[in-house]
Design a protein around this motif. Structure first.
Motif, mmCIF file in Angstrom:
data_model
loop_
_atom_site.group_PDB
_atom_site.id
_atom_site.type_symbol
_atom_site.label_atom_id
_atom_site.label_comp_id
_atom_site.label_asym_id
_atom_site.label_seq_id
_atom_site.Cartn_x
_atom_site.Cartn_y
_atom_site.Cartn_z
ATOM 1 N N GLY A 85 0.794 -1.225 0.000
ATOM 2 C CA GLY A 85 0.000 0.000 0.000
ATOM 3 C C GLY A 85 0.825 1.273 0.000
ATOM 4 N N THR A 86 2.112 1.171 0.329
ATOM 5 C CA THR A 86 2.989 2.352 0.295
ATOM 6 C C THR A 86 3.605 2.555 -1.089
ATOM 7 O OG1 THR A 86 5.014 1.162 0.933
ATOM 8 C CG2 THR A 86 3.566 1.939 2.709
ATOM 9 N N ALA A 105 2.291 -0.419 -6.705
ATOM 10 C CA ALA A 105 2.106 -1.766 -7.253
ATOM 11 C C ALA A 105 0.632 -2.038 -7.506
ATOM 12 C CB ALA A 105 2.676 -2.808 -6.293
ATOM 13 N N LYS A 106 0.345 -2.695 -8.616
ATOM 14 C CA LYS A 106 -1.024 -3.065 -8.937
ATOM 15 C C LYS A 106 -1.435 -4.294 -8.120
ATOM 16 C CE LYS A 106 -0.959 -1.302 -13.680
ATOM 17 N NZ LYS A 106 -1.062 -1.673 -15.123
ATOM 18 N N VAL A 107 -2.690 -4.296 -7.687
ATOM 19 C CA VAL A 107 -3.227 -5.405 -6.885
ATOM 20 C C VAL A 107 -4.543 -5.855 -7.505
ATOM 21 C CG1 VAL A 107 -4.105 -6.118 -4.624
ATOM 22 C CG2 VAL A 107 -2.147 -4.550 -4.780
ATOM 23 N N ALA A 165 -8.640 -3.458 1.595
ATOM 24 C CA ALA A 165 -7.800 -2.889 0.545
ATOM 25 C C ALA A 165 -7.869 -1.361 0.552
ATOM 26 C CB ALA A 165 -8.224 -3.438 -0.812
ATOM 27 N N LYS A 166 -9.076 -0.845 0.786
ATOM 28 C CA LYS A 166 -9.252 0.606 0.849
ATOM 29 C C LYS A 166 -8.484 1.182 2.027
ATOM 30 C CE LYS A 166 -12.877 4.145 1.162
ATOM 31 N NZ LYS A 166 -14.348 4.386 1.274
ATOM 32 N N ASP A 167 -8.566 0.523 3.180
ATOM 33 C CA ASP A 167 -7.863 0.997 4.375
ATOM 34 C C ASP A 167 -6.351 0.996 4.156
ATOM 35 O OD1 ASP A 167 -10.275 1.293 5.663
ATOM 36 O OD2 ASP A 167 -10.147 -0.611 6.752
ATOM 37 N N LEU A 168 -5.866 0.020 3.387
ATOM 38 C CA LEU A 168 -4.426 -0.095 3.144
ATOM 39 C C LEU A 168 -3.949 0.797 2.005
ATOM 40 C CD1 LEU A 168 -4.037 -3.972 3.480
ATOM 41 C CD2 LEU A 168 -3.042 -2.250 4.996
ATOM 42 N N GLY A 169 -4.881 1.392 1.281
ATOM 43 C CA GLY A 169 -4.507 2.242 0.166
ATOM 44 C C GLY A 169 -3.978 1.478 -1.024
#
Length: 254
Positions: free
Chosen positions: A209-210, A213-215, A239-243
């Motif tokens: 999340g930092t 990279a595509k997820v 995923a939203k919380d992790l950005g």
């Protein structure tokens, strides 16, 4: 509601799944899917490998191909989940000519040993086998055979030093190769403690999340009804919380 795309689906043909492709297609249509990609384990000619559809490849390919045009509102793809080893390049090229896509996995860090289960990626318990896992994934990503990387965090199970280094190497290579890293719903289902905040695999995705990279979120379904699981929406929130940089399309190789 946003349409769902899933590129990681198994059936009875893998030997540890249940249901025919058509059973998954029906559930997918009922649950707002627009793309359903099947991805059985490639039939690599290694007798000791558990993860293979050797002997059932034609049945699998024919069954998926048969239903491709039966559901106009659902795009059905026939792919393979592939364990990467450098000695099989000509074989991977052959598979690419037949299938819609190949996805990269590392279930075993070695294949030419008698005790192959000692090198199973589900239970890597020392840094040396973890580093072998890293090298396989990195070489696989650079090979340009694959559309995304399945469960890249599989190497993380037991607490040990070295995870941060391996994580950074895998993520930086994924960015370099423009390959999405899969956030695997089945792994979250079977090992939820690793994905809770502060858990070992949560830290992997926290680092992702930092970066840019595509997820890609995939179900890794082995039962048709798993496609109806509420875990998808729960994982979207994580995923939203992790950005995380979530994408819903896979890299085209062919």
């Amino acid at each position: 509601m946003k349409k769902i795309r899933n590129y990681h689906t198994h059936t009875l043909f893998c030997g540890h799944g249940k249901g025919y492709p058509i059973d998954y297609a029906k559930i997918a249509l009922e649950n707002n899917f627009e793309v359903l990609g099947f991805s059985e384990h490639a039939p690599i000619d290694i007798p000791s490998f558990y993860f293979t559809i050797a002997g059932y490849e034609d049945d699998y390919f024919n069954e998926v191909t048969k239903i491709k045009n039966q559901y106009p509102n659902l795009t059905i793809l026939c792919g393979l989940e592939v364990d990467y080893f450098e000695n099989f390049h000509s074989y991977y090229e052959k598979l690419l000519n037949k299938y819609d896509y190949l996805s990269l996995s590392c279930h075993y860090t070695r294949y030419n040993v008698d005790n192959v289960e000692d090198y199973c990626s589900f239970r890597l318990n020392n840094i040396y086998t973890v580093l072998e896992y890293k090298d396989i994934l990195i070489n696989g990503m650079k090979s340009n055979f694959f559309s995304f990387v399945n469960h890249p965090d599989l190497f993380i199970t037991y607490p040990m030093d070295g995870y941060d280094f391996v994580t950074k190497e895998i993520v930086s290579t994924a960015i370099e190769c423009d390959l999405p890293l899969e956030l695997n719903l089945n792994q979250i289902r079977v090992k939820p403690h690793l994905y809770q905040k502060g858990g070992l695999r949560y830290k992997f995705w926290e680092y992702v999340g930092t970066t840019n990279a595509k997820v890609i979120i995939n179900f890794d379904a082995h039962l048709p009804e798993f496609l109806a699981s509420s875990i998808y929406n729960q994982t979207l929130e994580m995923a939203k919380d992790l950005g995380l940089n979530i994408v819903n399309e896979i890299k085209k190789v062919k």
